[in-house]
Design a protein around this motif. Structure first.
Motif, PDB file in Angstrom:
ATOM      1  N   ASN A 149      78.610  15.624  58.963  1.00  0.00           N
ATOM      2  CA  ASN A 149      79.955  15.116  58.676  1.00  0.00           C
ATOM      3  C   ASN A 149      81.019  16.138  59.044  1.00  0.00           C
ATOM      4  O   ASN A 149      82.083  15.789  59.562  1.00  0.00           O
TER       5      ASN A 149
ATOM      6  N   ALA B  52      81.408  16.010  62.781  1.00  0.00           N
ATOM      7  CA  ALA B  52      82.098  14.786  63.195  1.00  0.00           C
ATOM      8  C   ALA B  52      83.604  14.907  62.967  1.00  0.00           C
ATOM      9  O   ALA B  52      84.406  14.517  63.816  1.00  0.00           O
TER      10      ALA B  52
ATOM     11  N   ARG C  32      85.054  17.367  65.565  1.00  0.00           N
ATOM     12  CA  ARG C  32      85.187  16.726  66.873  1.00  0.00           C
ATOM     13  C   ARG C  32      86.349  15.741  66.895  1.00  0.00           C
ATOM     14  O   ARG C  32      87.059  15.620  67.895  1.00  0.00           O
TER      15      ARG C  32
END
Length: 198
Positions: free
Chosen positions: A68, A71, A74
């Motif tokens: 997480n 993510a 990113r």
């Protein structure tokens, strides 16, 4: 030296918190606990408003899983939203993942792992494992709050401020992880008056 506060002063909404500290702090730490479709949608809605304010930003990546956290990291890179730093907890498996260059590792009370960029939480160190001095040249951000010997994230106390003085350099980001708006902004002013150590 740039001084900032956490985004969790009056609830989770980044934009409400940013408006509260604009003109009083230099940056806001966007505190992200997890990353899922709901959080992605919320953050996406807030970014344009945040960019319009006279404020800079760091992000504290999710604290639940390394996947997480990556993510979310990113997402911010792909959005092009300008950040000063990304702070990561030493979550299990973090070393196996490919992190953006802005990622800085944070020390926890019970876990200290090396990375070439470091977010040093002084209060975690005071309540748990000290940060090795060999890490000091790698510190890019300092997290501060007061403590009572057991709990942290309290109003900044004079002892913690005194211990922080050697780290208050011109190039340092200093984030007050104090969840009361009056106490957080009082800490910003206290450190602004102290100035830098160099």
């Amino acid at each position: 030296m740039k001084l900032g506060t956490t985004s969790w002063l009056i609830g989770e909404n980044f934009l409400d918190n940013a408006r509260l500290v604009e003109g009083r702090a230099d940056f806001l730490e966007l505190l992200v606990y997890t990353w899922d479709d709901a959080w992605r949608a919320k953050v996406s809605r807030w970014l344009e408003g945040l960019a319009a304010l006279n404020l800079e930003y760091t992000v504290h990546l999710p604290t639940d899983t390394a996947a997480n956290a990556l993510a979310a990291a990113r997402f911010f890179v792909e959005s092009g939203f300008p950040l000063l730093n990304m702070t990561l907890h030493p979550l299990p498996g973090w070393r196996e993942l490919d992190w953006p260059s802005l990622m800085a590792m944070e020390n926890l009370n019970d876990r200290v792992e090396f990375h070439t960029r470091y977010t040093f939480d002084l209060t975690h160190s005071l309540l748990g494992q000290p940060l090795p001095e060999s890490y000091y040249p790698h510190i890019v951000e300092l997290h501060l709050s007061g403590n009572d010997g057991r709990l942290d994230h309290l109003a900044l106390d004079s002892n913690t401020l005194e211990l922080a003085r050697p780290f208050l350099r011109r190039d340092m980001l200093v984030c007050f992880e104090i969840f009361d708006p009056d106490d957080a902004l009082a800490a910003v002013e206290a450190v602004r008056q102290v100035g830098t150590s160099d």
